[in-house]
Enzyme design. Structure first.
Site, PDB file in Angstrom:
ATOM      1  N   ASN A  59       0.991  -1.274  -0.105  1.00  0.00           N
ATOM      2  CA  ASN A  59      -0.031  -0.058  -0.095  1.00  0.00           C
ATOM      3  C   ASN A  59       0.953   1.291   0.018  1.00  0.00           C
ATOM      4  O   ASN A  59       1.342   1.490   0.958  1.00  0.00           O
ATOM      5  CB  ASN A  59      -1.042   0.016   1.268  1.00  0.00           C
ATOM      6  CG  ASN A  59      -1.693   1.200   1.521  1.00  0.00           C
ATOM      7  OD1 ASN A  59      -1.898   2.107   0.482  1.00  0.00           O
ATOM      8  ND2 ASN A  59      -2.363   1.437   2.779  1.00  0.00           N
ATOM      9  N   TRP A  60       1.115   1.864  -1.176  1.00  0.00           N
ATOM     10  CA  TRP A  60       1.870   2.825  -1.447  1.00  0.00           C
ATOM     11  C   TRP A  60       1.255   4.282  -0.783  1.00  0.00           C
ATOM     12  O   TRP A  60       2.191   5.124  -0.462  1.00  0.00           O
ATOM     13  CB  TRP A  60       2.076   3.358  -2.899  1.00  0.00           C
ATOM     14  CG  TRP A  60       3.089   2.264  -3.528  1.00  0.00           C
ATOM     15  CD1 TRP A  60       3.751   1.146  -2.700  1.00  0.00           C
ATOM     16  CD2 TRP A  60       3.801   2.144  -4.679  1.00  0.00           C
ATOM     17  NE1 TRP A  60       4.487   0.451  -3.756  1.00  0.00           N
ATOM     18  CE2 TRP A  60       4.307   1.057  -4.988  1.00  0.00           C
ATOM     19  CE3 TRP A  60       3.202   2.843  -5.954  1.00  0.00           C
ATOM     20  CZ2 TRP A  60       4.958   0.693  -6.049  1.00  0.00           C
ATOM     21  CZ3 TRP A  60       3.659   2.492  -7.333  1.00  0.00           C
ATOM     22  CH2 TRP A  60       4.602   1.384  -7.392  1.00  0.00           C
ATOM     23  N   LYS A  61       0.049   4.298  -0.390  1.00  0.00           N
ATOM     24  CA  LYS A  61      -0.758   5.280   0.260  1.00  0.00           C
ATOM     25  C   LYS A  61      -0.138   6.531  -1.048  1.00  0.00           C
ATOM     26  O   LYS A  61      -0.196   6.469  -2.002  1.00  0.00           O
ATOM     27  CB  LYS A  61       0.222   5.617   1.601  1.00  0.00           C
ATOM     28  CG  LYS A  61      -0.222   4.513   2.441  1.00  0.00           C
ATOM     29  CD  LYS A  61       0.283   4.811   4.050  1.00  0.00           C
ATOM     30  CE  LYS A  61       0.111   3.414   4.869  1.00  0.00           C
ATOM     31  NZ  LYS A  61       0.095   3.751   6.341  1.00  0.00           N
ATOM     32  N   GLU A 106      -6.863   4.682   7.551  1.00  0.00           N
ATOM     33  CA  GLU A 106      -6.513   6.116   7.169  1.00  0.00           C
ATOM     34  C   GLU A 106      -7.802   6.759   6.471  1.00  0.00           C
ATOM     35  O   GLU A 106      -8.207   7.893   6.872  1.00  0.00           O
ATOM     36  CB  GLU A 106      -5.315   6.437   6.375  1.00  0.00           C
ATOM     37  CG  GLU A 106      -3.822   6.423   7.155  1.00  0.00           C
ATOM     38  CD  GLU A 106      -2.997   5.803   6.534  1.00  0.00           C
ATOM     39  OE1 GLU A 106      -2.729   5.657   5.341  1.00  0.00           O
ATOM     40  OE2 GLU A 106      -2.057   5.425   7.271  1.00  0.00           O
ATOM     41  N   GLY A 134       2.282   2.619  10.747  1.00  0.00           N
ATOM     42  CA  GLY A 134       3.350   3.665  10.628  1.00  0.00           C
ATOM     43  C   GLY A 134       3.497   4.225  11.809  1.00  0.00           C
ATOM     44  O   GLY A 134       4.412   5.107  11.967  1.00  0.00           O
ATOM     45  N   GLY A 150       2.736  -0.830   4.283  1.00  0.00           N
ATOM     46  CA  GLY A 150       2.645   0.491   3.947  1.00  0.00           C
ATOM     47  C   GLY A 150       4.096   1.071   3.731  1.00  0.00           C
ATOM     48  O   GLY A 150       4.798   1.004   2.592  1.00  0.00           O
ATOM     49  N   GLY A 151       4.597   1.762   4.932  1.00  0.00           N
ATOM     50  CA  GLY A 151       6.040   2.356   4.596  1.00  0.00           C
ATOM     51  C   GLY A 151       7.088   1.587   4.007  1.00  0.00           C
ATOM     52  O   GLY A 151       7.814   1.962   3.051  1.00  0.00           O
ATOM     53  N   SER A 183       3.028  -1.523  10.353  1.00  0.00           N
ATOM     54  CA  SER A 183       4.826  -1.616  10.718  1.00  0.00           C
ATOM     55  C   SER A 183       5.299  -3.052  10.245  1.00  0.00           C
ATOM     56  O   SER A 183       6.242  -3.543  10.828  1.00  0.00           O
ATOM     57  CB  SER A 183       4.965  -1.264  12.108  1.00  0.00           C
ATOM     58  OG  SER A 183       4.621   0.066  12.264  1.00  0.00           O
ATOM     59  N   HIS A 186      -9.741   1.097   4.623  1.00  0.00           N
ATOM     60  CA  HIS A 186      -8.136   1.410   5.363  1.00  0.00           C
ATOM     61  C   HIS A 186      -8.406   2.323   6.503  1.00  0.00           C
ATOM     62  O   HIS A 186      -9.350   3.491   6.473  1.00  0.00           O
ATOM     63  CB  HIS A 186      -7.132   1.938   4.333  1.00  0.00           C
ATOM     64  CG  HIS A 186      -5.937   1.797   5.018  1.00  0.00           C
ATOM     65  ND1 HIS A 186      -5.628   3.168   5.655  1.00  0.00           N
ATOM     66  CD2 HIS A 186      -4.842   0.837   5.056  1.00  0.00           C
ATOM     67  CE1 HIS A 186      -4.219   2.572   5.841  1.00  0.00           C
ATOM     68  NE2 HIS A 186      -3.880   1.533   5.621  1.00  0.00           N
ATOM     69  N   GLU A 209      -5.626  -4.884  10.658  1.00  0.00           N
ATOM     70  CA  GLU A 209      -4.749  -3.720  10.682  1.00  0.00           C
ATOM     71  C   GLU A 209      -4.877  -2.960  11.915  1.00  0.00           C
ATOM     72  O   GLU A 209      -5.650  -1.865  11.814  1.00  0.00           O
ATOM     73  CB  GLU A 209      -4.403  -2.956   9.508  1.00  0.00           C
ATOM     74  CG  GLU A 209      -4.217  -3.412   8.056  1.00  0.00           C
ATOM     75  CD  GLU A 209      -3.535  -2.364   7.140  1.00  0.00           C
ATOM     76  OE1 GLU A 209      -2.350  -2.632   6.651  1.00  0.00           O
ATOM     77  OE2 GLU A 209      -4.105  -1.456   6.905  1.00  0.00           O
TER      78      GLU A 209
HETATM   79  P1  PGA Z   1       2.622   0.672   7.714  1.00  0.00           P
HETATM   80  O1  PGA Z   1       1.176   0.804   6.962  1.00  0.00           O
HETATM   81  O2  PGA Z   1       3.044  -0.504   7.106  1.00  0.00           O
HETATM   82  O3  PGA Z   1       3.500   1.908   7.168  1.00  0.00           O
HETATM   83  O4  PGA Z   1       2.550   0.502   9.111  1.00  0.00           O
HETATM   84  C1  PGA Z   1       0.183  -0.446   6.740  1.00  0.00           C
HETATM   85  C2  PGA Z   1      -0.928   0.230   6.181  1.00  0.00           C
HETATM   86  O5  PGA Z   1      -1.440   1.189   6.418  1.00  0.00           O
HETATM   87  O6  PGA Z   1      -1.612  -0.462   5.244  1.00  0.00           O
END
Ligand code: PGA
Length: 250
Positions: A9-11, A98, A174, A234-235, A213, A96, A168
């Site tokens: 997930n590149w966001k 966010e 994050g 994500g990150g 994470s 998600h 999640e």
């Molecule tokens: P993260 O994000 O790996 O940066 O914690 C995961 C996600 O939000 O899907």
């Protein structure tokens, strides 16, 4: 979809130019595999770039991070499921954290998005997870069960080819805090039980991914945990070298 499912997930990272460079490096180092599926969720503007780069690969697919539930119309700034499909998406990320916590997305909206994805012939990955306050109040099970049941409440015919679930925990996203493999496993087992109650033995076929994470160092132990059948990252998915290591986790 072949399990495990490794999803990036590149966001709001990697526009078309960066996405092209990423795919060149990633696919150059990632020989086709039949034992897993990789999904890349780029920002919508990079969807065509990612899907074109992965054309011809059945083990690497593109997904979209968000859709509107309507097919078209006066919704400035939104994109629909058929449009995402046209740009090469095969999967829609729904709910998600966010989207839920930064943009105020509700369970009812998630439910409509799942329906819209199915109608367009796309799979959807529904995300569920508790906040730290909910966890400390002992509400994790109630929260994730509610989000799961409400999220798919409007979708008939839930089948494994179209539905993926991601656990999640919001406090792990994050933050550098990861649920322990045991903690993740416990919630995944609970979600599996719910799926079985909802759709019987077909519930066993739905991949349940863990996210929060995840990185190249903790991916293997999480993937070994019972009922953890994939990772949503994500990150650590934004750079090709780190993603390559995670996608190849044994
Ligand atoms: P993260 O994000 O790996 O940066 O914690 C995961 C996600 O939000 O899907």
């Amino acid at each position: 979809m072949k399990r495990p499912v490794l999803a990036a997930n590149w966001k709001m990272n990697n526009g078309p130019t960066a996405a092209r460079a990423f795919m060149e490096t990633f696919l150059g180092g990632y020989a086709p595999r039949t034992d897993r599926t990789v999904i890349i969720f780029p920002p919508a503007v990079s969807l065509s770039t990612v899907s074109s780069a992965a054309a011809g690969r059945t083990d690497v697919v593109a997904g979209v991070q968000n859709i509107h539930w309507a097919e078209k119309g006066a919704f400035t700034g939104e994109i629909s499921a058929p449009m995402a499909k046209d740009a090469g998406a095969r999967v829609v990320l729904v709910g998600h954290s966010e989207r839920r916590h930064v943009f105020g997305e509700t369970d009812a909206q998630c439910a409509k998005k799942c329906v819209a994805a199915s109608r367009a012939g796309l799979a959807f990955m529904l995300c569920v997870g508790e906040t730290i306050a909910q966890r400390e109040a002992g509400e994790t099970e109630r929260v994730v069960t509610h989000q799961l049941r409400e999220g798919v409440s409007q979708t008939s015919n839930l089948i494994s080819a179209d539905f993926l679930l991601a656990y999640e925990p919001v406090w792990a996203i994050g933050t550098g805090l990861t649920a322990s493999a045991g903690d993740a496993s416990a919630i995944h087992t609970l979600l599996r039980t719910q799926l079985r109650q909802m759709i019987g033995t077909r519930g066993d076929e739905i991949p349940i991914l863990y996210g929060g994470s995840v990185n190249a160092d903790n991916a293997a132990s999480l993937l070994r945990a019972p009922e953890v059948e994939g990772l949503l990252v994500g990150g650590a998915s934004v750079e090709p070298s780190s993603w390559l290591a995670i996608a190849q986790t044994r």
